[in-house]
Motif scaffolding. Structure first.
Motif, PDB file in Angstrom:
ATOM      1  N   THR A 112       0.840  -1.183   0.000  1.00  0.00           N
ATOM      2  CA  THR A 112       0.000   0.000   0.000  1.00  0.00           C
ATOM      3  C   THR A 112       0.887   1.248   0.000  1.00  0.00           C
ATOM      4  OG1 THR A 112      -0.152   0.099   2.402  1.00  0.00           O
ATOM      5  CG2 THR A 112      -1.821  -1.230   1.249  1.00  0.00           C
ATOM      6  N   ALA A 113       0.287   2.382  -0.273  1.00  0.00           N
ATOM      7  CA  ALA A 113       0.985   3.667  -0.263  1.00  0.00           C
ATOM      8  C   ALA A 113      -0.049   4.727   0.111  1.00  0.00           C
ATOM      9  CB  ALA A 113       1.599   3.953  -1.633  1.00  0.00           C
ATOM     10  N   TYR A 114       0.394   5.958   0.213  1.00  0.00           N
ATOM     11  CA  TYR A 114      -0.529   7.021   0.605  1.00  0.00           C
ATOM     12  C   TYR A 114      -1.705   7.119  -0.370  1.00  0.00           C
ATOM     13  CZ  TYR A 114       1.091  10.112  -3.092  1.00  0.00           C
ATOM     14  OH  TYR A 114       1.372  10.650  -4.325  1.00  0.00           O
ATOM     15  N   ASN A 115      -1.499   6.788  -1.642  1.00  0.00           N
ATOM     16  CA  ASN A 115      -2.561   6.892  -2.649  1.00  0.00           C
ATOM     17  C   ASN A 115      -3.050   5.532  -3.152  1.00  0.00           C
ATOM     18  OD1 ASN A 115      -0.219   6.253  -4.026  1.00  0.00           O
ATOM     19  ND2 ASN A 115      -0.582   7.673  -5.702  1.00  0.00           N
ATOM     20  N   LEU A 116      -2.543   4.423  -2.595  1.00  0.00           N
ATOM     21  CA  LEU A 116      -2.940   3.065  -2.994  1.00  0.00           C
ATOM     22  C   LEU A 116      -3.370   2.298  -1.755  1.00  0.00           C
ATOM     23  CD1 LEU A 116       0.073   2.280  -5.324  1.00  0.00           C
ATOM     24  CD2 LEU A 116      -2.273   2.668  -6.079  1.00  0.00           C
ATOM     25  N   LYS A 117      -4.646   1.981  -1.681  1.00  0.00           N
ATOM     26  CA  LYS A 117      -5.193   1.310  -0.511  1.00  0.00           C
ATOM     27  C   LYS A 117      -5.988   0.081  -0.934  1.00  0.00           C
ATOM     28  CE  LYS A 117      -3.809   4.601   2.251  1.00  0.00           C
ATOM     29  NZ  LYS A 117      -2.583   4.442   2.958  1.00  0.00           N
ATOM     30  N   PRO A 118      -6.124  -0.884  -0.033  1.00  0.00           N
ATOM     31  CA  PRO A 118      -6.975  -2.037  -0.332  1.00  0.00           C
ATOM     32  C   PRO A 118      -8.439  -1.616  -0.455  1.00  0.00           C
ATOM     33  CG  PRO A 118      -5.585  -2.463   1.586  1.00  0.00           C
ATOM     34  CD  PRO A 118      -5.468  -1.004   1.252  1.00  0.00           C
ATOM     35  N   LEU A 119      -9.156  -2.334  -1.255  1.00  0.00           N
ATOM     36  CA  LEU A 119     -10.594  -2.121  -1.397  1.00  0.00           C
ATOM     37  C   LEU A 119     -11.266  -2.732  -0.174  1.00  0.00           C
ATOM     38  CD1 LEU A 119     -12.848  -1.120  -3.293  1.00  0.00           C
ATOM     39  CD2 LEU A 119     -12.892  -3.407  -4.281  1.00  0.00           C
ATOM     40  N   GLU A 120     -12.063  -1.948   0.497  1.00  0.00           N
ATOM     41  CA  GLU A 120     -12.754  -2.453   1.688  1.00  0.00           C
ATOM     42  C   GLU A 120     -14.219  -2.692   1.365  1.00  0.00           C
ATOM     43  OE1 GLU A 120     -12.048  -0.160   5.196  1.00  0.00           O
ATOM     44  OE2 GLU A 120      -9.933   0.144   4.680  1.00  0.00           O
ATOM     45  N   PHE A 121     -14.725  -3.799   1.880  1.00  0.00           N
ATOM     46  CA  PHE A 121     -16.131  -4.169   1.631  1.00  0.00           C
ATOM     47  C   PHE A 121     -16.967  -3.847   2.833  1.00  0.00           C
ATOM     48  CE2 PHE A 121     -13.596  -6.832  -1.133  1.00  0.00           C
ATOM     49  CZ  PHE A 121     -14.234  -6.653  -2.335  1.00  0.00           C
TER      50      PHE A 121
END
Length: 121
Positions: A112-121
């Motif tokens: 992850t990064a400041y602008n890349l996050k996991p998709l949360e359901f």
């Protein structure tokens, strides 16, 4: 270092073969991304051509051209270097957005990064 998210088994990525797709949140938007293996190394990018912001695969999870040397956008033919995402030809406007990957114990993880996050359901 940012948190790692398990993506797939290392064996799922074959040199020049099918990509492993995954969903992420990039700059607040849900996007598709893909992981590939090229010359023994794993790489991942947003599935978004820099010419026109649309998905690039010509068939599901297929990004390499016929030579296996370039990633190619199926819509307008822009080509990118598989190891860096840099534009190598065609109507691209810059390089692909790269996502850091690592391999440990037979598993590929994305970072992850400041602008890349996991998709949360």
């Amino acid at each position: 270092m940012e948190p790692m998210v398990p993506l797939c088994r290392s064996a799922d990525l074959v040199n020049g073969g099918r990509a492993v797709p995954f969903d992420i949140v990039y700059a607040g938007q849900t996007c598709r991304a893909f992981a590939i293996r090229y010359q023994g190394q794993v790489h991942a990018y947003l599935n978004r051509c820099t010419h026109v912001a649309m998905e690039m695969d010509y068939q599901p999870d297929r990004f390499f051209d016929n030579t296996g040397r370039w990633l190619m956008c199926a819509t307008h033919g822009a080509t990118y270097q598989p190891d860096t995402g840099a534009c190598s030809g065609g109507p691209c406007r810059g390089g692909l957005v790269k996502i850091d990957l690592s391999e440990q114990g037979g598993v590929v993880h994305w970072h992850t990064a400041y602008n890349l996050k996991p998709l949360e359901f």
